[in-house]
Design a protein around this motif. Structure first.
Motif, PDB file in Angstrom:
ATOM      1  N   VAL A 176       0.843  -1.185   0.000  1.00 38.70           N
ATOM      2  CA  VAL A 176       0.000   0.000   0.000  1.00 38.70           C
ATOM      3  C   VAL A 176       0.880   1.237   0.000  1.00 38.70           C
ATOM      4  CG1 VAL A 176      -0.159   0.075   2.525  1.00 38.70           C
ATOM      5  CG2 VAL A 176      -1.992   1.068   1.138  1.00 38.70           C
ATOM      6  N   GLN A 177       0.390   2.311  -0.561  1.00 39.43           N
ATOM      7  CA  GLN A 177       1.137   3.565  -0.561  1.00 39.43           C
ATOM      8  C   GLN A 177       1.017   4.256   0.797  1.00 39.43           C
ATOM      9  OE1 GLN A 177      -0.322   5.868  -3.898  1.00 39.43           O
ATOM     10  NE2 GLN A 177       1.340   5.114  -5.199  1.00 39.43           N
ATOM     11  N   ALA A 178       1.989   5.065   1.100  1.00 36.79           N
ATOM     12  CA  ALA A 178       1.949   5.844   2.346  1.00 36.79           C
ATOM     13  C   ALA A 178       0.651   6.640   2.404  1.00 36.79           C
ATOM     14  CB  ALA A 178       3.153   6.771   2.423  1.00 36.79           C
ATOM     15  N   GLY A 179       0.053   6.625   3.590  1.00 39.21           N
ATOM     16  CA  GLY A 179      -1.238   7.288   3.763  1.00 39.21           C
ATOM     17  C   GLY A 179      -2.423   6.377   3.545  1.00 39.21           C
ATOM     18  N   GLY A 180      -2.162   5.188   3.035  1.00 38.01           N
ATOM     19  CA  GLY A 180      -3.238   4.248   2.756  1.00 38.01           C
ATOM     20  C   GLY A 180      -3.650   3.451   3.976  1.00 38.01           C
ATOM     21  N   SER A 181      -4.556   2.508   3.729  1.00 40.54           N
ATOM     22  CA  SER A 181      -5.125   1.708   4.822  1.00 40.54           C
ATOM     23  C   SER A 181      -5.094   0.230   4.481  1.00 40.54           C
ATOM     24  CB  SER A 181      -6.586   2.125   5.059  1.00 40.54           C
ATOM     25  OG  SER A 181      -6.704   3.491   5.361  1.00 40.54           O
ATOM     26  N   LEU A 182      -5.056  -0.576   5.529  1.00 43.97           N
ATOM     27  CA  LEU A 182      -5.171  -2.019   5.404  1.00 43.97           C
ATOM     28  C   LEU A 182      -5.919  -2.546   6.620  1.00 43.97           C
ATOM     29  CD1 LEU A 182      -1.650  -3.274   4.233  1.00 43.97           C
ATOM     30  CD2 LEU A 182      -3.769  -3.382   2.914  1.00 43.97           C
ATOM     31  N   ARG A 183      -6.593  -3.682   6.425  1.00 47.37           N
ATOM     32  CA  ARG A 183      -7.256  -4.344   7.546  1.00 47.37           C
ATOM     33  C   ARG A 183      -6.763  -5.779   7.604  1.00 47.37           C
ATOM     34  NH1 ARG A 183     -13.171  -6.711   8.587  1.00 47.37           N
ATOM     35  NH2 ARG A 183     -13.459  -6.169  10.796  1.00 47.37           N
ATOM     36  N   LEU A 184      -6.125  -6.119   8.699  1.00 49.29           N
ATOM     37  CA  LEU A 184      -5.636  -7.471   8.914  1.00 49.29           C
ATOM     38  C   LEU A 184      -6.662  -8.275   9.711  1.00 49.29           C
ATOM     39  CD1 LEU A 184      -1.910  -6.769   9.927  1.00 49.29           C
ATOM     40  CD2 LEU A 184      -2.914  -6.960   7.642  1.00 49.29           C
ATOM     41  N   SER A 185      -6.734  -9.562   9.396  1.00 51.73           N
ATOM     42  CA  SER A 185      -7.599 -10.478  10.139  1.00 51.73           C
ATOM     43  C   SER A 185      -6.784 -11.675  10.577  1.00 51.73           C
ATOM     44  CB  SER A 185      -8.765 -10.961   9.268  1.00 51.73           C
ATOM     45  OG  SER A 185      -9.561  -9.894   8.833  1.00 51.73           O
ATOM     46  N   CYS A 186      -7.176 -12.252  11.695  1.00 49.56           N
ATOM     47  CA  CYS A 186      -6.521 -13.465  12.188  1.00 49.56           C
ATOM     48  C   CYS A 186      -7.586 -14.351  12.816  1.00 49.56           C
ATOM     49  CB  CYS A 186      -5.439 -13.119  13.208  1.00 49.56           C
ATOM     50  SG  CYS A 186      -4.731 -14.561  14.031  1.00 49.56           S
ATOM     51  N   ALA A 187      -7.783 -15.519  12.207  1.00 45.94           N
ATOM     52  CA  ALA A 187      -8.806 -16.441  12.678  1.00 45.94           C
ATOM     53  C   ALA A 187      -8.156 -17.645  13.356  1.00 45.94           C
ATOM     54  CB  ALA A 187      -9.668 -16.906  11.521  1.00 45.94           C
TER      55      ALA A 187
END
Length: 120
Positions: A12-23
């Motif tokens: 992702v570019q700087a300033g962007g977002s991500l959502r991590l999941s762990c099941a």
């Protein structure tokens, strides 16, 4: 046995977002604390955020105001919403769970990690 499977990493570019999941899955009676940790190349693993079963949270100073940890106890899943990402957030992110397995007792389990890369 218990397995933790992370997903949601990427580039992702700087300033962007991500959502991590762990099941978490397997021989689980209940899960106490869950957390996210990260390790950048050449550095030691560090805490990002933790959350108790009741929802109390704790954040590293670097994560405060930008990252939000949450969990779904019914799904044995923990999430990490990351916004305003910086290149220095680049690391392998791993989840951890303190699992109560009843007769076996309480044990710590780790996921395999998911790469997060933030480009400038």
């Amino acid at each position: 046995q218990v397995q933790l499977v992370e997903s949601g990493g990427g580039l992702v570019q700087a300033g962007g977002s991500l959502r991590l999941s762990c099941a978490a899955s397997g021989s689980i009676f209940s899960i106490n604390a869950m957390g996210w940790y990260r390790q950048a190349p050449g550095k030691q693993r560090e805490l990002v955020a933790t959350i108790t079963r009741g929802g109390s949270t704790n954040y590293a100073d670097s994560a405060k105001g930008r990252f939000t940890i949450s969990r779904d106890n019914a799904k044995n899943t923990v999430y990490l919403q990351m916004v305003s990402l910086k290149p220095e957030d680049t690391a392998v992110y791993s989840c951890n769970a303190e699992v109560d397995q009843l007769l076996v007792g309480v044990r710590d389990y780790w996921g395999q990690g998911t790469q997060v890369t933030v480009s400038s």
